[in-house]
Design an enzyme around this catalytic site. Structure first.
Site, mmCIF file in Angstrom:
data_model
loop_
_atom_site.group_PDB
_atom_site.id
_atom_site.type_symbol
_atom_site.label_atom_id
_atom_site.label_comp_id
_atom_site.label_asym_id
_atom_site.label_seq_id
_atom_site.Cartn_x
_atom_site.Cartn_y
_atom_site.Cartn_z
ATOM 1 N N GLY A 29 -1.539 6.633 0.177
ATOM 2 C CA GLY A 29 -1.656 5.535 1.121
ATOM 3 C C GLY A 29 -0.825 4.348 0.670
ATOM 4 O O GLY A 29 -1.281 3.216 0.691
ATOM 5 N N HIS A 30 0.420 4.644 0.238
ATOM 6 C CA HIS A 30 1.334 3.594 -0.200
ATOM 7 C C HIS A 30 2.767 4.131 -0.239
ATOM 8 O O HIS A 30 2.992 5.322 -0.091
ATOM 9 C CB HIS A 30 0.932 3.046 -1.584
ATOM 10 C CG HIS A 30 0.964 4.081 -2.670
ATOM 11 N ND1 HIS A 30 -0.161 4.755 -3.078
ATOM 12 C CD2 HIS A 30 1.979 4.561 -3.410
ATOM 13 C CE1 HIS A 30 0.173 5.603 -4.037
ATOM 14 N NE2 HIS A 30 1.464 5.511 -4.255
ATOM 15 N N ALA A 31 3.689 3.210 -0.432
ATOM 16 C CA ALA A 31 5.094 3.550 -0.677
ATOM 17 C C ALA A 31 5.519 2.784 -1.928
ATOM 18 O O ALA A 31 4.813 1.877 -2.384
ATOM 19 C CB ALA A 31 5.969 3.156 0.516
ATOM 20 N N HIS A 32 6.656 3.142 -2.464
ATOM 21 C CA HIS A 32 7.186 2.473 -3.657
ATOM 22 C C HIS A 32 8.558 1.886 -3.355
ATOM 23 O O HIS A 32 9.385 2.541 -2.728
ATOM 24 C CB HIS A 32 7.328 3.464 -4.819
ATOM 25 C CG HIS A 32 6.033 3.943 -5.366
ATOM 26 N ND1 HIS A 32 5.291 3.205 -6.251
ATOM 27 C CD2 HIS A 32 5.336 5.083 -5.139
ATOM 28 C CE1 HIS A 32 4.196 3.878 -6.570
ATOM 29 N NE2 HIS A 32 4.196 5.023 -5.901
ATOM 30 N N ARG A 61 3.404 7.761 1.479
ATOM 31 C CA ARG A 61 2.801 9.052 1.172
ATOM 32 C C ARG A 61 1.286 8.949 1.174
ATOM 33 O O ARG A 61 0.714 7.939 0.756
ATOM 34 C CB ARG A 61 3.295 9.624 -0.150
ATOM 35 C CG ARG A 61 2.656 9.150 -1.432
ATOM 36 C CD ARG A 61 3.130 7.833 -2.015
ATOM 37 N NE ARG A 61 4.531 7.561 -1.922
ATOM 38 C CZ ARG A 61 5.424 7.944 -2.819
ATOM 39 N NH1 ARG A 61 5.037 8.544 -3.915
ATOM 40 N NH2 ARG A 61 6.693 7.670 -2.656
#
Length: 135
Positions: free
Chosen positions: A51-54, A98
């Site tokens: 539940g995040h992106a980088h 993701r």
């Protein structure tokens, strides 16, 4: 800007004989220098992770045991990928959202990361991610 098309399945070489199998991850297999390794386990089947992106980190996600699904999203397209073989890893470049869900009982999710942990490089709000990916 990266798209989900930049993500790909990486084949991890294995050696097999009567004693069992051995999978080998060397620098030629992963498209970045590994700075951090972590794994998820004992995840309830109705939970999800990620539940995040980088902004900076590239990742390879591997199902060492069991199975789970990875949802990748570039702000325009989404794709769901089942991981269930310890000889396959999903490469995820920077700026791809993701989520990981549908964990089987006993699943172990290994993540190889190109950076050490830095909270500032995470994008944790989908709306913020979507706005940045459209810009």
């Amino acid at each position: 800007m990266k798209t989900i098309g930049d993500s790909k399945i990486i084949e991890i070489p294995k050696v097999h004989d009567e004693r069992g199998s051995l999978a080998v991850i060397e620098k030629e297999v992963v498209p970045f220098a590994i700075k951090r390794v972590y794994y998820l386990y004992d995840v309830p089947s109705d939970s999800y992770r990620g539940g995040h992106a980088h902004k900076e980190q590239e990742s390879v996600i591997i199902a060492l045991s069991g199975s789970f699904e990875v949802i990748i999203d570039d702000g325009k397209s989404r794709k769901r990928i089942m991981l269930n073989k310890p000889t396959q890893g999903l490469y995820i470049p920077t700026n791809i959202w993701r989520e990981i869900d549908n964990f089987s009982s006993g699943a172990v999710c290994l993540v190889l990361a190109s950076t050490t942990y830095n909270e500032d490089e995470y994008i944790r709000e989908y709306k913020t991610f979507k706005n940045q990916s459209m810009g």
